[in-house]
Design an enzyme around this catalytic site. Structure first.
Site, PDB file in Angstrom:
ATOM      1  N   PRO A 110     -60.263  35.261  20.641  1.00 23.50           N
ATOM      2  CA  PRO A 110     -58.914  34.770  20.367  1.00 23.50           C
ATOM      3  C   PRO A 110     -58.310  35.522  19.163  1.00 23.50           C
ATOM      4  O   PRO A 110     -59.026  35.872  18.222  1.00 23.50           O
ATOM      5  CB  PRO A 110     -59.102  33.287  20.063  1.00 23.50           C
ATOM      6  CG  PRO A 110     -60.549  33.093  19.794  1.00 23.50           C
ATOM      7  CD  PRO A 110     -61.284  34.224  20.450  1.00 23.50           C
ATOM      8  N   GLY A 112     -56.069  36.250  15.836  1.00 26.46           N
ATOM      9  CA  GLY A 112     -55.606  35.540  14.639  1.00 26.46           C
ATOM     10  C   GLY A 112     -56.375  34.252  14.413  1.00 26.46           C
ATOM     11  O   GLY A 112     -55.863  33.314  13.815  1.00 26.46           O
ATOM     12  N   ALA A 113     -57.608  34.211  14.890  1.00 25.64           N
ATOM     13  CA  ALA A 113     -58.392  32.975  14.821  1.00 25.64           C
ATOM     14  C   ALA A 113     -59.503  33.044  13.783  1.00 25.64           C
ATOM     15  O   ALA A 113     -60.354  32.170  13.722  1.00 25.64           O
ATOM     16  CB  ALA A 113     -58.980  32.665  16.199  1.00 25.64           C
ATOM     17  N   GLY A 116     -62.204  37.874  13.601  1.00 23.72           N
ATOM     18  CA  GLY A 116     -62.268  39.325  13.451  1.00 23.72           C
ATOM     19  C   GLY A 116     -61.818  40.116  14.676  1.00 23.72           C
ATOM     20  O   GLY A 116     -62.326  41.208  14.949  1.00 23.72           O
ATOM     21  N   ALA A 119     -60.702  43.654  13.680  1.00 26.07           N
ATOM     22  CA  ALA A 119     -61.777  44.613  13.414  1.00 26.07           C
ATOM     23  C   ALA A 119     -62.451  45.037  14.714  1.00 26.07           C
ATOM     24  O   ALA A 119     -62.736  46.221  14.916  1.00 26.07           O
ATOM     25  CB  ALA A 119     -62.814  43.985  12.474  1.00 26.07           C
ATOM     26  N   ASP A 161     -65.344  42.865   7.949  1.00 30.87           N
ATOM     27  CA  ASP A 161     -65.241  42.629   9.400  1.00 30.87           C
ATOM     28  C   ASP A 161     -65.568  43.889  10.208  1.00 30.87           C
ATOM     29  O   ASP A 161     -66.412  43.841  11.112  1.00 30.87           O
ATOM     30  CB  ASP A 161     -63.840  42.121   9.785  1.00 30.87           C
ATOM     31  CG  ASP A 161     -63.595  40.685   9.354  1.00 30.87           C
ATOM     32  OD1 ASP A 161     -64.436  40.125   8.627  1.00 30.87           O
ATOM     33  OD2 ASP A 161     -62.551  40.126   9.743  1.00 30.87           O
TER      34      ASP A 161
HETATM   35  N1  LIG Z   1     -57.070  42.564  22.332  1.00 36.40           N
HETATM   36  C1  LIG Z   1     -56.273  43.096  21.404  1.00 36.40           C
HETATM   37  N2  LIG Z   1     -55.434  44.126  21.737  1.00 36.40           N
HETATM   38  C2  LIG Z   1     -54.625  44.658  20.795  1.00 36.40           C
HETATM   39  N3  LIG Z   1     -54.541  44.226  19.503  1.00 36.40           N
HETATM   40  C3  LIG Z   1     -55.339  43.220  19.126  1.00 36.40           C
HETATM   41  C4  LIG Z   1     -56.243  42.600  20.043  1.00 36.40           C
HETATM   42  N4  LIG Z   1     -56.910  41.623  19.398  1.00 36.40           N
HETATM   43  C5  LIG Z   1     -56.416  41.630  18.118  1.00 36.40           C
HETATM   44  N5  LIG Z   1     -55.481  42.574  17.943  1.00 36.40           N
HETATM   45  C6  LIG Z   1     -54.726  42.855  16.700  1.00 36.40           C
HETATM   46  O1  LIG Z   1     -55.260  42.092  15.643  1.00 36.40           O
HETATM   47  C7  LIG Z   1     -54.257  41.205  15.072  1.00 36.40           C
HETATM   48  C8  LIG Z   1     -54.895  39.934  14.566  1.00 36.40           C
HETATM   49  O2  LIG Z   1     -55.671  40.271  13.439  1.00 36.40           O
HETATM   50  P1  LIG Z   1     -55.860  39.297  12.199  1.00 36.40           P
HETATM   51  O3  LIG Z   1     -54.542  38.769  11.725  1.00 36.40           O
HETATM   52  O4  LIG Z   1     -56.693  40.029  11.234  1.00 36.40           O
HETATM   53  O5  LIG Z   1     -56.675  38.061  12.810  1.00 36.40           O
HETATM   54  P2  LIG Z   1     -58.183  38.045  13.344  1.00 36.40           P
HETATM   55  O6  LIG Z   1     -58.821  39.341  12.997  1.00 36.40           O
HETATM   56  O7  LIG Z   1     -58.791  36.894  12.610  1.00 36.40           O
HETATM   57  O8  LIG Z   1     -58.105  37.762  14.807  1.00 36.40           O
HETATM   58  C9  LIG Z   1     -53.281  41.006  16.213  1.00 36.40           C
HETATM   59  O9  LIG Z   1     -52.000  40.645  15.733  1.00 36.40           O
HETATM   60  C10 LIG Z   1     -53.271  42.402  16.864  1.00 36.40           C
HETATM   61  O10 LIG Z   1     -52.472  43.268  16.108  1.00 36.40           O
HETATM   62  C1  LIG Z   2     -59.794  36.947   4.491  1.00 38.61           C
HETATM   63  C2  LIG Z   2     -60.809  38.064   4.754  1.00 38.61           C
HETATM   64  O1  LIG Z   2     -61.882  37.910   3.808  1.00 38.61           O
HETATM   65  C3  LIG Z   2     -61.423  37.938   6.156  1.00 38.61           C
HETATM   66  C4  LIG Z   2     -60.409  37.984   7.266  1.00 38.61           C
HETATM   67  O2  LIG Z   2     -61.020  37.806   8.549  1.00 38.61           O
HETATM   68  P1  LIG Z   2     -60.123  37.570   9.845  1.00 38.61           P
HETATM   69  O3  LIG Z   2     -59.185  38.719   9.979  1.00 38.61           O
HETATM   70  O4  LIG Z   2     -59.374  36.269   9.614  1.00 38.61           O
HETATM   71  O5  LIG Z   2     -61.078  37.463  10.978  1.00 38.61           O
HETATM   72  C5  LIG Z   2     -60.125  39.419   4.554  1.00 38.61           C
HETATM   73  C6  LIG Z   2     -61.059  40.606   4.368  1.00 38.61           C
HETATM   74  O6  LIG Z   2     -62.252  40.415   4.070  1.00 38.61           O
HETATM   75  O7  LIG Z   2     -60.582  41.746   4.489  1.00 38.61           O
HETATM   76 MG   LIG Z   3     -58.701  40.372  11.149  1.00 38.32          MG
END
Ligand SMILES: Nc1ncnc2c1ncn2[C@@H]1O[C@H](COP(=O)(O)OP(=O)(O)O)[C@@H](O)[C@H]1O
Ligand SMILES: C[C@@](O)(CCOP(=O)(O)O)CC(=O)O
Ligand SMILES: [Mg+2]
Length: 334
Positions: A110, A112-113, A116, A119, A161
């Site tokens: 998922p 933005g959850a 990672g 990453a 990450d």
């Molecule tokens: N399957 C995917 N395809 C393209 N971009 C993605 C995908 N999954 C995540 N992303 C990118 O990563 C962003 C979310 O990253 P972030 O805010 O760091 O949250 P998290 O890493 O916790 O999910 C999305 O807005 C998008 O830009």
């Molecule tokens: C908040 C932080 O410590 C982790 C962020 O992880 P995620 O993108 O929310 O999965 C940022 C970082 O370590 O770069």
């Molecule tokens: Mg992230």
């Protein structure tokens, strides 16, 4: 030639946010993956097919001849910036600027959850494209390039990450250096609030509070660093499992309180954390940047009761396993 690479999601066990300020943190790869196919195209363009990215909220604006797509995350092109930066970085490394590359992404993570996804998509893209361009990079080097991608897109990133997504397993991480911790099966339940938070915005929000009142926030970050060092001692100790889990659970609860103090929890996250504890989890905390996203609970005795409690509190439970493997080249087709 076509290359398929995959990279895992992660949970941060201890130390998110403080790790951005050079304090240590502990993370583990988990068994949800992002898959990226890469191949050449003839028109010299970067083409990104994001097959199942679930982007909340879509607005389309028509102005003269231009059409703009916007989501809750910003402009559609910005949503794909991790992938674009990953491709551009590898093309530059391989001296192949201008070479047409198409990537096609499917993901189980998922967005933005706090797991990672940014990453994993960066690391899997770098993995697939570097193999396509004939670059020989180790997983560790790919993790470092993934860190560059996060820095370019987010402005700030600790690098934990992309490192754990590239190399897998459990790691202790501090200022760009990592050490694998002994592998252990962790009886955890991840609870997803169903809403998302942008890491870029949450890290910037914490930075704002830090700059406004460093004398208040610095001790919080220092305490988070101490929690991580204590957790590492517990993980590597020869205490029996019950005692080890009990101590880790207490440290998780303290870490959650401090993350709440930084302002990255939400009502829903706190509700899931408390629901899990009431159902018998010995520790529960946010994982990742917060602002929505996920928490995780340590529940050696009663994973299914904790999962039910998370559901009743309105979250989605996920029983995941730690993944020993990081980046994987799945297929190379002629
Ligand atoms: N399957 C995917 N395809 C393209 N971009 C993605 C995908 N999954 C995540 N992303 C990118 O990563 C962003 C979310 O990253 P972030 O805010 O760091 O949250 P998290 O890493 O916790 O999910 C999305 O807005 C998008 O830009
Ligand atoms: C908040 C932080 O410590 C982790 C962020 O992880 P995620 O993108 O929310 O999965 C940022 C970082 O370590 O770069
Ligand atoms: Mg992230």
């Amino acid at each position: 030639m076509r290359v398929l690479a995959s990279a895992p999601a992660k949970i941060i066990l201890f130390g998110e946010h403080s790790v951005v300020y050079g304090k240590p943190a502990i993370a583990a790869a988990i068994d949800l993956r992002t898959y990226v196919w890469a191949e050449f195209n003839e028109n010299g363009a970067i083409k990104i097919e994001a097959k199942d990215i679930r982007v909340p909220g879509l607005t389309v604006s028509f102005s003269e001849d231009e059409i703009y797509f916007e989501s809750d995350y910003g402009k559609a092109a910005e949503v794909l910036s991790y992938v674009r930066q990953a491709i551009e970085l590898v093309r530059k490394e391989a001296d192949a600027n201008g070479k047409g590359i198409t990537v096609s992404i499917t993901s189980q993570i998922p967005v933005g959850a706090g797991l990672g996804s940014s990453a994993a998509v960066a690391v899997a893209t770098i993995g697939a494209v570097s193999r396509l361009l004939g670059l020989e990079l180790s997983n560790e080097e790919i993790g470092k390039l993934g860190h560059k991608v996060e820095l370019l897109v987010q402005g700030a990133s600790s690098g934990i990450d992309p490192t754990v997504s590239a190399i897998g397993g459990f790691i202790h991480y501090e200022k760009g250096n990592f050490e694998h911790l002994p592998f252990m099966e962790l009886p955890i339940v991840v609870g997803y609030t169903g809403s998302s938070g942008s890491t870029k915005e949450l890290v910037a929000m914490v930075r704002g509070t830090y700059e406004e009142m460093p004398e208040v926030i610095e001790p919080v970050l220092v305490a988070m660093g101490k929690i991580v060092e204590k957790a590492r001692d517990v993980i590597t100790s020869d205490l029996d499992e019950e005692l080890r889990f009990a101590q880790l659970g207490r440290l998780m609860n303290i870490n959650h309180g401090l993350l709440d103090a930084l302002g990255v929890s939400t009502k829903k996250l706190s509700e899931l954390v408390y629901a899990a504890r009431v159902a018998g989890a010995i520790g529960a905390k946010i994982t990742g940047a917060g602002g929505g996203g996920c928490m995780y609970a340590l529940a050696p005795e009663n994973q299914s009761e904790v999962a039910t409690a998370i559901t009743i509190a309105g979250g989605t439970p996920m029983i995941t396993r730690i993944s020993r493997e990081g980046l994987r080249i799945e297929e190379v087709l002629p």
